[in-house]
Enzyme design. Structure first.
Site, PDB file in Angstrom:
ATOM      1  N   ARG A   1    -144.229  58.276  31.258  1.00 37.06           N
ATOM      2  CA  ARG A   1    -144.983  58.427  30.020  1.00 37.06           C
ATOM      3  C   ARG A   1    -144.445  57.379  29.055  1.00 37.06           C
ATOM      4  O   ARG A   1    -143.270  57.062  29.077  1.00 37.06           O
ATOM      5  CB  ARG A   1    -144.793  59.822  29.430  1.00 37.06           C
ATOM      6  CG  ARG A   1    -145.010  60.889  30.474  1.00 37.06           C
ATOM      7  CD  ARG A   1    -145.736  62.112  30.069  1.00 37.06           C
ATOM      8  NE  ARG A   1    -146.851  62.037  29.199  1.00 37.06           N
ATOM      9  CZ  ARG A   1    -148.125  61.916  29.585  1.00 37.06           C
ATOM     10  NH1 ARG A   1    -148.423  61.774  30.841  1.00 37.06           N
ATOM     11  NH2 ARG A   1    -149.091  61.930  28.715  1.00 37.06           N
TER      12      ARG A   1
ATOM     13  N   LEU B   1    -143.363  56.607  25.480  1.00 43.94           N
ATOM     14  CA  LEU B   1    -142.980  57.300  24.247  1.00 43.94           C
ATOM     15  C   LEU B   1    -143.425  56.491  23.034  1.00 43.94           C
ATOM     16  O   LEU B   1    -143.413  55.256  23.048  1.00 43.94           O
ATOM     17  CB  LEU B   1    -141.466  57.504  24.209  1.00 43.94           C
ATOM     18  CG  LEU B   1    -140.912  58.452  25.265  1.00 43.94           C
ATOM     19  CD1 LEU B   1    -139.393  58.333  25.349  1.00 43.94           C
ATOM     20  CD2 LEU B   1    -141.316  59.886  24.958  1.00 43.94           C
TER      21      LEU B   1
ATOM     22  N   ASN C   1    -133.874  54.156  30.588  1.00 48.80           N
ATOM     23  CA  ASN C   1    -134.916  54.336  31.594  1.00 48.80           C
ATOM     24  C   ASN C   1    -134.557  53.495  32.808  1.00 48.80           C
ATOM     25  O   ASN C   1    -133.894  52.466  32.683  1.00 48.80           O
ATOM     26  CB  ASN C   1    -136.279  53.904  31.048  1.00 48.80           C
ATOM     27  CG  ASN C   1    -137.408  54.248  31.992  1.00 48.80           C
ATOM     28  OD1 ASN C   1    -137.373  55.249  32.697  1.00 48.80           O
ATOM     29  ND2 ASN C   1    -138.427  53.412  32.013  1.00 48.80           N
TER      30      ASN C   1
ATOM     31  N   HIS D   1    -136.329  51.415  35.948  1.00 50.22           N
ATOM     32  CA  HIS D   1    -137.622  50.822  36.278  1.00 50.22           C
ATOM     33  C   HIS D   1    -137.549  50.149  37.647  1.00 50.22           C
ATOM     34  O   HIS D   1    -136.578  49.436  37.931  1.00 50.22           O
ATOM     35  CB  HIS D   1    -138.011  49.796  35.208  1.00 50.22           C
ATOM     36  CG  HIS D   1    -139.364  49.227  35.422  1.00 50.22           C
ATOM     37  ND1 HIS D   1    -140.506  49.948  35.171  1.00 50.22           N
ATOM     38  CD2 HIS D   1    -139.755  48.022  35.885  1.00 50.22           C
ATOM     39  CE1 HIS D   1    -141.556  49.200  35.466  1.00 50.22           C
ATOM     40  NE2 HIS D   1    -141.123  48.030  35.908  1.00 50.22           N
TER      41      HIS D   1
ATOM     42  N   THR E   1    -137.297  50.791  24.279  1.00 52.16           N
ATOM     43  CA  THR E   1    -137.741  50.311  22.971  1.00 52.16           C
ATOM     44  C   THR E   1    -139.250  50.554  22.881  1.00 52.16           C
ATOM     45  O   THR E   1    -139.874  50.893  23.890  1.00 52.16           O
ATOM     46  CB  THR E   1    -137.458  48.798  22.808  1.00 52.16           C
ATOM     47  OG1 THR E   1    -138.243  48.078  23.760  1.00 52.16           O
ATOM     48  CG2 THR E   1    -135.972  48.485  22.974  1.00 52.16           C
TER      49      THR E   1
ATOM     50  N   LEU F   1    -142.978  48.159  25.960  1.00 49.63           N
ATOM     51  CA  LEU F   1    -142.893  48.670  27.322  1.00 49.63           C
ATOM     52  C   LEU F   1    -141.937  47.860  28.192  1.00 49.63           C
ATOM     53  O   LEU F   1    -142.092  46.645  28.331  1.00 49.63           O
ATOM     54  CB  LEU F   1    -144.284  48.678  27.963  1.00 49.63           C
ATOM     55  CG  LEU F   1    -144.363  49.197  29.392  1.00 49.63           C
ATOM     56  CD1 LEU F   1    -144.019  50.678  29.450  1.00 49.63           C
ATOM     57  CD2 LEU F   1    -145.739  48.941  29.967  1.00 49.63           C
TER      58      LEU F   1
END
Length: 147
Positions: A40, A42, A56, A58, A90, A93
């Site tokens: 998702r 943010l 995160n 990735h 941040t 994306l």
């Protein structure tokens, strides 16, 4: 480690979902928020509340292949390597400061499935390392700021 499950599908919209998350987090005052399989985006409002404290993972070697379908995109581009990245979240994306990356060579017989398996193995190694680095860094900065 306390955890909470908040299903975004139980909310009318993104703002309501994020407000529910913020309500839980406000009470806990977390030093670090770890996203894994979150999938998702943010809002800037959410991220600004915990600036520099959201990590995160990735499935690509950022800054390459931000967003979705990274394995398919890597294969289509004919890249010779792929991997995973842990980064600070941040508002842009998959663009935050890179904490750690690890790569592997793509074999001629690799497909999306085999690449995904290789990436998952890497993710399980580098995410704990990135979290440890973050905690150590926070500890050091707090320790020295108190003197």
């Amino acid at each position: 480690i306390p955890f909470y499950c908040v299903a975004h599908t139980e909310f009318a919209d993104k703002a309501d979902f994020e407000n529910a998350l913020l309500e839980i987090l406000a009470d806990k005052k977390p030093d670090l928020i770890i996203l894994a399989g979150f999938m998702r985006i943010l809002s800037e409002v959410f991220i600004s509340r915990y600036k520099g404290k959201i990590l995160n993972i990735h499935p690509s070697l950022l800054p390459k292949y931000k967003g979705l379908n990274t394995h398919k995109r890597v294969l289509a581009a004919g890249d010779k390597e792929h991997g995973a990245t842990v980064h600070v979240v941040t508002p842009d994306l998959d663009s935050g400061k890179i904490i750690i990356q690890k790569a592997f060579e793509i074999d001629a017989n690799d497909d999306e499935n085999t690449i995904q398996q290789k990436v998952h193995k890497i993710e399980h190694v580098i995410y704990p390392l990135a979290i440890t680095q973050f905690i150590d860094s926070e500890f050091q900065s707090r320790r020295f700021s108190q003197h």
